[in-house]
Design an enzyme around this catalytic site. Structure first.
Site, short mmCIF file in Angstrom:
data_model
loop_
_atom_site.label_atom_id
_atom_site.label_comp_id
_atom_site.label_asym_id
_atom_site.label_seq_id
_atom_site.Cartn_x
_atom_site.Cartn_y
_atom_site.Cartn_z
N ASP A 1 0.94 -1.13 -0.17
CA ASP A 1 0.02 0.02 -0.07
C ASP A 1 1.02 1.47 -0.01
O ASP A 1 2.28 0.97 0.00
CB ASP A 1 -0.94 -0.05 1.18
CG ASP A 1 -1.66 1.24 1.60
OD1 ASP A 1 -2.48 1.69 0.46
OD2 ASP A 1 -1.75 1.84 2.48
N ASP B 1 0.05 5.21 1.00
CA ASP B 1 -0.21 6.07 2.04
C ASP B 1 -0.33 5.44 3.47
O ASP B 1 -0.90 4.34 3.68
CB ASP B 1 -1.65 6.73 2.00
CG ASP B 1 -1.73 7.65 0.60
OD1 ASP B 1 -0.73 8.30 0.50
OD2 ASP B 1 -2.69 7.63 -0.13
#
Length: 282
Positions: A9, A11
């Site tokens: 991922d 953020d």
């Protein structure tokens, strides 16, 4: 040796903030963003915020300059470079957007470590405004997953990725690194022998803890860049040693006894190509 695939991922995982919120706050429209959030989906809201920035005279160069101020933990940088040097296949699955991700990774000289970025596409229109599109066309082709936002189901991306890779290489091992609610669905798609690195005290960690019987992969918790680097490199090293051991004696244990990793107790069409490239100003 079997292929080790690392799926990150972006953020709150690679960077320790949300890139969307960083931009709207740094460029002075954070209050408007928070006012509109209850009435709009996140992806649509970010496209609207780019319209507002354009109306205020902010340029793509202003946005890029803002993104280049995002800091990246030295341990995260080292983990990415080390994993790449160790022969892993690094990929990103993120609900941010292509310009934001590429700008930050390029600034910290790790963009070339990633073979694939699956995220919301974007482009600069004829007026010079940044347009952010949904990864998934939820109107004409809804993904049908109740766990994920309408614009992106990370679980379906992982399924497509695994199917495509299985046709070329057998025995791929996946390590998924994430923090948010959107990372829970892809975690359900991983199998025994795979690993999930969930950021402690974040939604993914909590969802996995509450639904541990649904998770097949082994789960490891981390809180900061130093822990992420230590755990990730140890997992890769153990797997590589395990593969070598299997070749010589036909049996191995994936996690060695001296590997002091914190684990949670568990019960027994690649669309990246449609992400229209945005030229990042130098």
């Amino acid at each position: 040796m079997d292929n080790i695939v690392l799926i990150f991922d972006f953020d709150q995982t690679i960077i320790d903030c949300d890139s969307d919120e960083w931009v709207v706050n740094e460029l002075g429209i954070g209050e408007l963003f928070r006012q509109l959030l209850p009435s709009m989906t996140w992806n649509t809201l970010m496209d609207t915020m780019m319209k507002e920035l354009h109306a205020q005279g902010k340029t793509i160069e202003n946005i890029v300059k803002c993104l280049r101020r995002v800091q990246l933990d030295a341990h995260i940088i080292n983990a990415i470079k080390s994993a790449y040097a160790m022969g892993c296949d690094l990929r990103i699955v993120s609900d941010a957007n292509l310009l934001f991700i590429e700008t930050i990774l390029k600034k910290h000289e790790v963009l070339d470590c990633f073979s694939e970025i699956n995220t919301n596409p974007c482009y600069v229109d004829e007026d010079g405004r940044l347009r952010i599109l949904p990864y998934n066309d939820h109107i004409n082709s809804p993904h049908g997953c109740s766990l994920c936002p309408t614009n992106m189901c990370k679980g379906k991306i992982i399924e497509r990725m695994k199917t495509k890779m299985a046709s070329k290489t057998k025995g791929n091992q996946f390590i998924y690194l994430g923090d948010g609610k959107g990372d829970y669905c892809p975690s359900l798609k991983l199998n025994e022998g795979d690993h999930i690195m969930a950021k402690k005290d974040h939604p993914l960690f909590e969802l996995i803890s509450e639904n541990s019987k649904l998770i097949k992969a082994e789960v490891h918790q981390w809180s900061n860049g130093e822990e992420l680097e230590r755990i990730l490199i140890q997992l890769i090293s153990n797997y590589q040693m395990s593969s070598s051991s299997t070749t010589s004696n036909g049996s191995s244990s994936l996690i060695s006894m001296d590997c002091k990793l914190e684990t949670l107790p568990m019960a027994s069409h690649d669309q990246s190509s449609i992400s229209q490239p945005v030229s990042v100003p130098h």
